[in-house]
Motif scaffolding. Structure first.
Motif, PDB file in Angstrom:
ATOM      1  N   GLN A  71     -23.466 -38.851 -10.460  1.00 33.10           N
ATOM      2  CA  GLN A  71     -23.710 -38.418  -9.326  1.00 33.10           C
ATOM      3  C   GLN A  71     -22.354 -37.836  -8.621  1.00 33.10           C
ATOM      4  O   GLN A  71     -21.790 -37.882  -7.555  1.00 33.10           O
ATOM      5  CB  GLN A  71     -23.802 -39.686  -8.275  1.00 33.10           C
ATOM      6  N   LEU A  72     -21.506 -37.232  -9.591  1.00 37.49           N
ATOM      7  CA  LEU A  72     -20.066 -36.699  -9.528  1.00 37.49           C
ATOM      8  C   LEU A  72     -20.250 -35.559  -8.565  1.00 37.49           C
ATOM      9  O   LEU A  72     -21.005 -34.822  -8.519  1.00 37.49           O
ATOM     10  CB  LEU A  72     -19.596 -36.238 -10.758  1.00 37.49           C
ATOM     11  N   SER A  73     -19.492 -35.695  -7.517  1.00 35.52           N
ATOM     12  CA  SER A  73     -19.540 -34.705  -6.221  1.00 35.52           C
ATOM     13  C   SER A  73     -18.694 -33.579  -6.723  1.00 35.52           C
ATOM     14  O   SER A  73     -17.611 -33.622  -7.172  1.00 35.52           O
ATOM     15  CB  SER A  73     -18.888 -35.479  -5.054  1.00 35.52           C
ATOM     16  N   PHE A  74     -19.230 -32.470  -6.383  1.00 33.28           N
ATOM     17  CA  PHE A  74     -18.606 -31.007  -6.682  1.00 33.28           C
ATOM     18  C   PHE A  74     -18.363 -30.273  -5.338  1.00 33.28           C
ATOM     19  O   PHE A  74     -19.298 -30.176  -4.838  1.00 33.28           O
ATOM     20  CB  PHE A  74     -19.560 -30.258  -7.457  1.00 33.28           C
ATOM     21  N   LEU A  75     -17.062 -29.785  -5.144  1.00 38.61           N
ATOM     22  CA  LEU A  75     -16.972 -29.171  -4.052  1.00 38.61           C
ATOM     23  C   LEU A  75     -16.746 -27.738  -4.466  1.00 38.61           C
ATOM     24  O   LEU A  75     -15.558 -27.355  -5.244  1.00 38.61           O
ATOM     25  CB  LEU A  75     -15.650 -29.615  -3.298  1.00 38.61           C
ATOM     26  N   ILE A  76     -17.354 -26.612  -4.018  1.00 40.36           N
ATOM     27  CA  ILE A  76     -17.448 -25.304  -4.410  1.00 40.36           C
ATOM     28  C   ILE A  76     -16.809 -24.420  -3.364  1.00 40.36           C
ATOM     29  O   ILE A  76     -17.551 -24.087  -2.257  1.00 40.36           O
ATOM     30  CB  ILE A  76     -18.737 -24.852  -4.959  1.00 40.36           C
ATOM     31  N   VAL A  77     -15.548 -23.911  -3.439  1.00 38.68           N
ATOM     32  CA  VAL A  77     -14.986 -23.059  -2.596  1.00 38.68           C
ATOM     33  C   VAL A  77     -15.713 -21.603  -2.820  1.00 38.68           C
ATOM     34  O   VAL A  77     -15.717 -21.000  -3.904  1.00 38.68           O
ATOM     35  CB  VAL A  77     -13.734 -22.609  -2.949  1.00 38.68           C
ATOM     36  N   GLY A  78     -16.362 -21.079  -1.789  1.00 34.76           N
ATOM     37  CA  GLY A  78     -16.918 -19.739  -1.695  1.00 34.76           C
ATOM     38  C   GLY A  78     -15.848 -18.688  -1.593  1.00 34.76           C
ATOM     39  O   GLY A  78     -14.570 -19.028  -1.261  1.00 34.76           O
ATOM     40  N   LEU A  79     -16.143 -17.646  -2.033  1.00 28.24           N
ATOM     41  CA  LEU A  79     -15.116 -16.444  -2.384  1.00 28.24           C
ATOM     42  C   LEU A  79     -14.526 -16.362  -0.921  1.00 28.24           C
ATOM     43  O   LEU A  79     -15.379 -15.979   0.054  1.00 28.24           O
ATOM     44  CB  LEU A  79     -15.594 -15.363  -2.888  1.00 28.24           C
ATOM     45  N   ALA A  80     -13.401 -15.815  -0.810  1.00 24.03           N
ATOM     46  CA  ALA A  80     -12.628 -15.444   0.558  1.00 24.03           C
ATOM     47  C   ALA A  80     -12.824 -13.971   0.599  1.00 24.03           C
ATOM     48  O   ALA A  80     -13.128 -13.290  -0.499  1.00 24.03           O
ATOM     49  CB  ALA A  80     -11.442 -15.666   0.642  1.00 24.03           C
ATOM     50  N   ASP A 134     -28.466 -28.577  -5.550  1.00 19.26           N
ATOM     51  CA  ASP A 134     -27.638 -29.919  -6.057  1.00 19.26           C
ATOM     52  C   ASP A 134     -27.196 -30.647  -4.960  1.00 19.26           C
ATOM     53  O   ASP A 134     -26.287 -30.319  -4.173  1.00 19.26           O
ATOM     54  CB  ASP A 134     -26.565 -29.358  -6.800  1.00 19.26           C
ATOM     55  N   PRO A 135     -27.968 -31.966  -4.684  1.00 14.24           N
ATOM     56  CA  PRO A 135     -27.564 -32.544  -3.555  1.00 14.24           C
ATOM     57  C   PRO A 135     -26.202 -33.244  -3.528  1.00 14.24           C
ATOM     58  O   PRO A 135     -25.652 -33.691  -2.482  1.00 14.24           O
ATOM     59  CB  PRO A 135     -28.759 -33.654  -3.389  1.00 14.24           C
ATOM     60  N   ARG A 136     -25.435 -33.137  -4.618  1.00 20.17           N
ATOM     61  CA  ARG A 136     -24.098 -33.740  -4.927  1.00 20.17           C
ATOM     62  C   ARG A 136     -23.111 -32.810  -4.697  1.00 20.17           C
ATOM     63  O   ARG A 136     -21.930 -32.878  -5.481  1.00 20.17           O
ATOM     64  CB  ARG A 136     -23.826 -35.020  -6.099  1.00 20.17           C
ATOM     65  N   SER A 137     -23.352 -31.672  -4.387  1.00 24.03           N
ATOM     66  CA  SER A 137     -22.423 -30.486  -4.236  1.00 24.03           C
ATOM     67  C   SER A 137     -22.400 -30.058  -2.899  1.00 24.03           C
ATOM     68  O   SER A 137     -23.300 -29.989  -2.159  1.00 24.03           O
ATOM     69  CB  SER A 137     -22.608 -29.710  -5.544  1.00 24.03           C
TER      70      SER A 137
END
Length: 637
Positions: free
Chosen positions: A460-469, A497-500
């Motif tokens: 269940q590791l959380s991933f935070l994905i930064v969208g391109l600026a 992906d519910p954990r991102s």
């Protein structure tokens, strides 16, 4: 012998010299161990050696395997204490690390915008000067590309308490997030910076992830290379030659260069700087060649061919034989030539040069281009170069996955796999610029997250994905945008992906700078997402998520997962499209709670788009002032 085997043997040699086992650097002095999770400590010893491992008042016996590796498992460490880890060898020798604490461990990875150091961030002088928190610990993983997964980090990798010295070169976005989480939760925080600018996501994926996203053939070649490097190099040489014979209907240029039309190269330097309009914005491939004469004495020696740095990829031939290949715009090309490759009289160097974006070609000082002979003499090679442009329709030949560049799996192998099975609180990922123009990013992202969760034993590791600026030209009319398409695929990947979660940075970009300096805001938005996703804090917030688009009478209604508002008038940059790019046109829209109502215009529409440009103007936000990212949705009929 594999690079992994060489590393282990090196560690074992060090162990023997010091008469002491080693500890995985991830558990070195000042390490942060994930609170609430079991601890697996690893290290090396002599093969078959029994070691005793002591941690938090408990001991474990472990035996090193034939490869010299040992591991010992302990229960979760309690918060609020400082621990010492000791490993005792059979001869009484001891290795230890101290000041270990239990807290939250975050892995930050990606390319240059995550790598971007704190000291270069906007108004960072005060942030660097005030970096002083012994309970915020930083680990910077050295850049390391490997063709096979490595077992451990290098022994000189260290956890470092936060000081101006340890923080200034650390990832700015990661630092701002970690600092905020440290303040809000009051526990030690460990932040790991594992980044490399200009790299594709495939470099950060393991074999299984690459194989599952269309890279099965490449992984098969790579696995064969690990077993027998020289045999696979010979096999690839044959594959490469056959590719050119097929695509050019004849002998390839390095064997028959006079088949091509050649133009004198204006000078050694990036071709965008030649002053030739044809190369002002040229991204593609050329052949380059130089001919020169050698004496019998020179030709009889071994030599090193130096070509300086070449942007981005080269494959170099000397008198029809492969000298080497390198991928990487900033890597010097130095190719060893055995005696017999050069000949008395006329010689020829032919170079395939591929530029995938930005500057292209030879760009080192001219004096770096030379032949260096075994007797210490040299021959300059900066004069007399010619080029021949390769038509785009020829295509791009295959690249060996084991070359010196950053290719599939190489950074996973050298910079993620060596972290081993440590537990994490979450991962922050800021990458995608290098994948613009390559479809399927959502599937690659999903495969990478799955493989990392397996390694770190966190399903269940959380991933935070930064969208391109935003970066690039502003649009005055609907236009195709590979930049927006990549952001949309980032969104699709996190939606699946519910954990991102996607953390939009679209509104903090700079049109002419791919590296916006406002990393404080990126860190703030990462923190908000972390609070929601990793900590379940209701005070944390995520940006609005577009869910679906459906036709409603003459309008199209886009539904979001939360209310949205617009600034400075009605939403801008809303488009309706049919099947082709030419069919896209701007449309009037208004917001109503959690919906965007797009007025129909009587023309066919199968898609709705928002902020679809390299550098769009955006004015639709959630109530917490987080921007709606660029998106494209099919219109349900």
């Amino acid at each position: 012998m594999s690079t992994r085997s060489l590393l282990i043997l090196s560690m074992l040699a060090s162990t023997a010299a010091a008469a002491s086992p080693t500890i995985d650097p991830a558990f070195g002095d000042h390490a942060v161990v994930q609170r609430g999770a079991p601890v697996r400590v690893r290290g090396t010893a002599n093969p078959g050696e029994q070691v005793t491992v002591a941690l938090a008042g408990q001991t474990r016996n472990a035996k090193a395997g034939k490869d010299g590796l040992w591991a010992a498992d302990f229960p979760a460490l309690a918060e609020g204490s400082t621990y010492r880890l000791e490993v005792h060898g059979k001869d009484g020798s001891t290795t230890s690390s101290g000041d270990l604490v239990a807290g939250d461990v975050w892995l930050c990875s990606g390319q240059s915008n995550m790598e971007y150091p704190l000291y270069r961030a906007m108004n960072a002088e005060g942030d660097v000067a005030n970096a002083n928190d012994p309970q915020l610990r930083l680990m910077k993983v050295p850049q390391n590309r490997q063709t096979a997964p490595q077992t451990f980090l290098a022994q000189d990798v260290k956890w470092r308490p936060t000081t101006p010295e340890s923080a200034k070169q650390f990832s700015a976005a990661c630092y701002f997030m970690a600092r905020a989480l440290r303040q809000s939760h009051g526990v030690p925080v460990g932040a790991i910076d594992s980044t490399w600018g200009g790299t594709e996501i495939r470099a950060w994926m393991d074999d299984a992830a690459v194989r599952s996203t269309g890279g099965a053939e490449e992984i098969a070649l790579l696995q064969e290379y690990r077993r027998d490097p020289q045999a696979m190099i010979r096999k690839f040489d044959s594959l490469w030659e056959n590719w050119w014979r097929t695509h050019t209907n004849g002998a390839p240029p390095w064997l028959a260069s006079d088949r091509l039309s050649w133009t004198p190269m204006l000078r050694i330097g990036l071709w965008e700087q030649w002053g030739d309009p044809k190369f002002a914005d040229f991204n593609g491939a050329i052949w380059a060649r130089v001919r020169f004469t050698l004496t019998p004495e020179q030709a009889a020696q071994g030599a090193t061919l130096s070509l300086g740095a070449i942007d981005d990829l080269d494959r170099t031939f000397v008198n029809g034989q492969v000298a080497g290949q390198t991928s990487g715009y900033n890597l010097p090309r130095n190719y060893m030539l055995r005696p017999g490759v050069l000949k008395a009289g006329g010689n020829e160097v032919v170079v395939y040069v591929l530029d995938t974006g930005g500057g292209g070609g030879f760009w080192s000082p001219p004096e770096m281009l030379k032949l260096s002979f075994a007797d210490g003499s040299s021959k300059p090679l900066a004069e007399g170069w010619q080029y021949s442009v390769i038509p785009a329709e020829v295509g791009v030949p295959p690249t060996p996955p084991w070359d010196q560049g950053v290719s599939a799996t190489t950074l996973y192998n050298g910079m993620i796999a060596p972290l081993g099975p440590i537990h994490l609180k979450g991962a922050a990922w800021y990458q995608g610029e290098a994948d613009v123009g390559r479809s399927g990013y959502d599937q690659r992202l999903l495969a990478m997250m799955k493989s990392w969760r397996g390694q770190f034993r966190e399903p269940q590791l959380s991933f935070l994905i930064v969208g391109l600026a935003g970066f690039g030209p502003m649009a005055s009319k609907p236009t195709a945008s590979g930049w927006a398409a990549t952001i949309n695929e980032q969104r699709k990947g996190t939606d699946a992906d519910p954990r991102s979660a996607l953390v939009s940075a679209i509104d903090i970009g700079v049109p002419a700078d791919i590296h916006p300096t406002n990393k404080q805001e990126v860190g703030r938005r990462l923190t908000l997402a972390a609070e929601t996703l990793a900590y379940g804090d209701p005070k944390g917030v995520l940006e609005p998520k577009p869910l679906r688009a459906a036709r409603n009478a003459s309008a199209v209604v886009v539904t979001f997962d939360k209310p949205v508002i617009s600034y400075s008038g009605a939403p801008v940059g809303v488009e309706l499209c049919a099947e082709t790019q030419d069919s896209c046109r701007y449309a009037n829209a208004q917001l109503d709670g959690s919906t965007m109502i797009v007025a129909g215009d009587g023309k066919p529409a199968t898609r709705v788009r928002y902020a679809w440009a390299d550098y769009p103007i955006v004015n639709v936000y959630g109530p917490e002032r987080l921007p709606v990212p660029p998106f494209e949705l099919p219109i349900a009929q």
